[in-house]
Design a protein around this motif. Sequence first.
Motif, mmCIF file in Angstrom:
data_model
loop_
_atom_site.group_PDB
_atom_site.id
_atom_site.type_symbol
_atom_site.label_atom_id
_atom_site.label_comp_id
_atom_site.label_asym_id
_atom_site.label_seq_id
_atom_site.Cartn_x
_atom_site.Cartn_y
_atom_site.Cartn_z
ATOM 1 N N GLU A 297 0.651 -1.579 -0.175
ATOM 2 C CA GLU A 297 -0.208 -0.128 0.134
ATOM 3 C C GLU A 297 0.796 1.067 -0.201
ATOM 4 O O GLU A 297 0.066 2.375 -0.661
ATOM 5 C CB GLU A 297 -1.160 0.112 1.151
ATOM 6 C CG GLU A 297 -1.615 1.028 1.280
ATOM 7 C CD GLU A 297 -2.513 1.295 2.639
ATOM 8 O OE1 GLU A 297 -3.823 0.872 2.807
ATOM 9 O OE2 GLU A 297 -1.599 1.194 3.218
ATOM 10 N N TYR A 298 1.706 1.289 0.969
ATOM 11 C CA TYR A 298 1.953 2.329 1.587
ATOM 12 C C TYR A 298 3.365 2.491 0.080
ATOM 13 O O TYR A 298 3.717 3.954 -0.426
ATOM 14 C CB TYR A 298 3.751 2.699 2.137
ATOM 15 C CG TYR A 298 3.227 2.626 3.492
ATOM 16 C CD1 TYR A 298 1.561 2.689 3.536
ATOM 17 C CD2 TYR A 298 3.931 1.541 5.141
ATOM 18 C CE1 TYR A 298 0.820 2.906 5.131
ATOM 19 C CE2 TYR A 298 3.035 1.783 5.805
ATOM 20 C CZ TYR A 298 1.557 2.307 5.719
ATOM 21 O OH TYR A 298 1.375 2.668 7.456
ATOM 22 N N ILE A 299 3.936 1.800 -0.709
ATOM 23 C CA ILE A 299 5.026 1.902 -1.800
ATOM 24 C C ILE A 299 4.122 2.231 -2.976
ATOM 25 O O ILE A 299 4.435 2.502 -4.045
ATOM 26 C CB ILE A 299 5.414 0.313 -1.830
ATOM 27 C CG1 ILE A 299 6.499 -0.195 -0.987
ATOM 28 C CG2 ILE A 299 6.608 0.309 -3.721
ATOM 29 C CD1 ILE A 299 7.304 -1.395 -1.464
ATOM 30 N N LYS A 300 2.909 1.591 -3.110
ATOM 31 C CA LYS A 300 1.703 1.820 -4.631
ATOM 32 C C LYS A 300 1.416 2.852 -4.515
ATOM 33 O O LYS A 300 1.411 3.866 -5.983
ATOM 34 C CB LYS A 300 0.548 1.071 -4.505
ATOM 35 C CG LYS A 300 0.244 0.838 -5.936
ATOM 36 C CD LYS A 300 -0.597 -0.252 -6.044
ATOM 37 C CE LYS A 300 -1.074 -0.092 -7.476
ATOM 38 N NZ LYS A 300 -2.029 -1.559 -7.936
ATOM 39 N N ASP A 301 0.873 3.911 -3.331
ATOM 40 C CA ASP A 301 0.532 5.140 -3.507
ATOM 41 C C ASP A 301 2.007 6.162 -3.412
ATOM 42 O O ASP A 301 1.970 7.259 -3.821
ATOM 43 C CB ASP A 301 0.605 5.190 -1.577
ATOM 44 C CG ASP A 301 -0.943 4.592 -1.784
ATOM 45 O OD1 ASP A 301 -1.837 4.309 -2.744
ATOM 46 O OD2 ASP A 301 -1.482 4.576 -1.089
ATOM 47 N N TYR A 302 3.095 5.510 -3.176
ATOM 48 C CA TYR A 302 3.679 6.770 -3.450
ATOM 49 C C TYR A 302 4.623 6.671 -4.659
ATOM 50 O O TYR A 302 5.186 7.747 -5.220
ATOM 51 C CB TYR A 302 5.341 6.414 -2.298
ATOM 52 C CG TYR A 302 6.333 7.245 -2.305
ATOM 53 C CD1 TYR A 302 6.322 8.851 -1.953
ATOM 54 C CD2 TYR A 302 7.697 7.089 -2.817
ATOM 55 C CE1 TYR A 302 7.742 9.074 -1.714
ATOM 56 C CE2 TYR A 302 8.762 7.940 -2.688
ATOM 57 C CZ TYR A 302 8.911 8.404 -2.107
ATOM 58 O OH TYR A 302 9.962 9.829 -2.467
ATOM 59 N N THR A 303 5.141 5.589 -4.802
ATOM 60 C CA THR A 303 6.086 5.525 -6.167
ATOM 61 C C THR A 303 5.044 5.713 -7.397
ATOM 62 O O THR A 303 4.246 5.857 -7.183
ATOM 63 C CB THR A 303 6.536 3.891 -6.933
ATOM 64 O OG1 THR A 303 5.325 3.033 -6.558
ATOM 65 C CG2 THR A 303 7.510 3.616 -5.394
ATOM 66 N N GLU A 304 6.218 6.310 -8.441
ATOM 67 C CA GLU A 304 5.452 5.842 -10.341
ATOM 68 C C GLU A 304 5.828 5.554 -10.891
ATOM 69 O O GLU A 304 4.842 5.240 -12.357
ATOM 70 C CB GLU A 304 5.523 7.282 -10.540
ATOM 71 C CG GLU A 304 5.561 8.784 -9.372
ATOM 72 C CD GLU A 304 5.988 10.530 -10.441
ATOM 73 O OE1 GLU A 304 6.296 10.073 -11.283
ATOM 74 O OE2 GLU A 304 5.288 11.451 -9.516
ATOM 75 N N ASN A 305 6.753 4.622 -10.975
ATOM 76 C CA ASN A 305 6.998 3.351 -12.171
ATOM 77 C C ASN A 305 7.041 1.609 -11.266
ATOM 78 O O ASN A 305 7.716 2.120 -10.159
ATOM 79 C CB ASN A 305 7.755 4.273 -12.724
ATOM 80 C CG ASN A 305 9.727 4.149 -12.457
ATOM 81 O OD1 ASN A 305 9.943 3.633 -12.188
ATOM 82 N ND2 ASN A 305 9.399 5.528 -12.132
ATOM 83 N N LYS A 306 7.506 1.204 -12.665
ATOM 84 C CA LYS A 306 8.342 -0.280 -11.574
ATOM 85 C C LYS A 306 9.132 -0.681 -10.835
ATOM 86 O O LYS A 306 9.264 -0.732 -9.817
ATOM 87 C CB LYS A 306 8.002 -0.791 -12.408
ATOM 88 C CG LYS A 306 8.174 -2.421 -12.189
ATOM 89 C CD LYS A 306 7.768 -3.790 -13.199
ATOM 90 C CE LYS A 306 8.232 -5.133 -12.972
ATOM 91 N NZ LYS A 306 7.874 -6.227 -13.970
ATOM 92 N N LEU A 307 9.980 0.316 -11.472
ATOM 93 C CA LEU A 307 11.403 0.911 -11.497
ATOM 94 C C LEU A 307 11.637 1.788 -9.769
ATOM 95 O O LEU A 307 12.425 0.909 -8.857
ATOM 96 C CB LEU A 307 12.308 1.395 -11.826
ATOM 97 C CG LEU A 307 13.790 1.175 -11.866
ATOM 98 C CD1 LEU A 307 14.476 0.689 -11.912
ATOM 99 C CD2 LEU A 307 14.370 2.004 -13.027
ATOM 100 N N GLU A 308 10.893 2.167 -9.520
ATOM 101 C CA GLU A 308 10.515 2.705 -7.999
ATOM 102 C C GLU A 308 10.218 2.019 -6.962
ATOM 103 O O GLU A 308 10.633 1.560 -6.064
ATOM 104 C CB GLU A 308 9.981 4.535 -8.066
ATOM 105 C CG GLU A 308 10.671 5.343 -8.657
ATOM 106 C CD GLU A 308 10.012 6.608 -8.508
ATOM 107 O OE1 GLU A 308 8.306 6.258 -8.544
ATOM 108 O OE2 GLU A 308 10.104 7.358 -8.034
ATOM 109 N N ARG A 309 9.229 0.966 -7.508
ATOM 110 C CA ARG A 309 8.531 0.186 -6.475
ATOM 111 C C ARG A 309 9.038 -1.192 -5.914
ATOM 112 O O ARG A 309 9.939 -1.415 -5.370
ATOM 113 C CB ARG A 309 7.477 -0.415 -7.669
ATOM 114 C CG ARG A 309 6.075 -1.637 -6.095
ATOM 115 C CD ARG A 309 5.418 -1.236 -7.438
ATOM 116 N NE ARG A 309 5.548 -2.962 -8.026
ATOM 117 C CZ ARG A 309 4.679 -3.094 -8.953
ATOM 118 N NH1 ARG A 309 3.026 -2.408 -9.115
ATOM 119 N NH2 ARG A 309 4.515 -4.427 -10.049
ATOM 120 N N GLU A 310 10.406 -1.095 -7.186
ATOM 121 C CA GLU A 310 11.643 -2.348 -6.841
ATOM 122 C C GLU A 310 11.927 -2.256 -6.178
ATOM 123 O O GLU A 310 12.638 -2.895 -5.030
ATOM 124 C CB GLU A 310 11.762 -3.024 -8.352
ATOM 125 C CG GLU A 310 10.870 -3.924 -9.061
ATOM 126 C CD GLU A 310 11.416 -4.242 -10.516
ATOM 127 O OE1 GLU A 310 12.610 -3.819 -10.945
ATOM 128 O OE2 GLU A 310 10.631 -5.352 -11.607
#
Length: 258
Positions: free
Chosen positions: A134-147
């Motif tokens: 939840e926290y990561i998906k709300d904060y990041t804008e792309n797959k690379l950031e999320r990873e």
Amino acid sequence: MEIRILNEKVIKSEEFYNDFLEGNINSKDEYFSDNVINIEEAHCFPIYIAKGSEEEKKELFSKAINTISEYYINKDRDIHMNKMFWYSLFCTKMREYLLNEYPQIKDSIKNFHNVVLKKFDWENYVYKCILAAEYIKDYTENKLERERYVGLIVDNLDFYNYILKYPIFRSQEFLIKMLNIVDRRNLGSIFKAKIKNRKDLANDVRYGRMVLFEMNKSYPVIIAPAMSEDELEDLTLKYLGYYYDGELPELKCVQPAY
């Protein structure tokens, strides 16, 4: 796909456990409430990550966080933070997967409760992964950031667990700031290390835990979650210095989040 929500009053019974093992849950209306939640598809993922090497645990956490992020977090928060939604999903849609992945469930009702119906709090592996997703998906804008952030959580699980343990720290902004600080300052290995030669402390105490302990102890005089990332970094190093007198690693070049 419909997820029929179980009746919380009956799921801890011996009869329910036996029917789970025999595959009879879905055929017995008395186990269900009147609530139904619709999802697109039930995707299986690791729900219990207590054993294995550090690398194996990292892989399982990463798989769980990414699966929850991709397939379940798009639902309203009152659904994905509802323990009965997850217990119902596990017992009615993931039964075969769970029995195959966690054969100890068949050995005792205690194991069933500990794996499938584990208390839904900061010690529950699914709870940890839901908040991370939840926290990561709300904060990041792309797959690379999320990873990147998934990797930081997985590499610093002990520290992440203790962030979740304290209610005042259980927020997206605080988690992201602290992950950035740990990454930029290369503090991961120090935070994981046991504090030695401190008879006044309990056994197996880690530096990262004690930094959070000091932040929690100083609240509300010092409100760490409200600080800027730079201020929080200074406070982190200050509290780390209460316990660690070694040389700090060199800074890593990471773009600041704020």
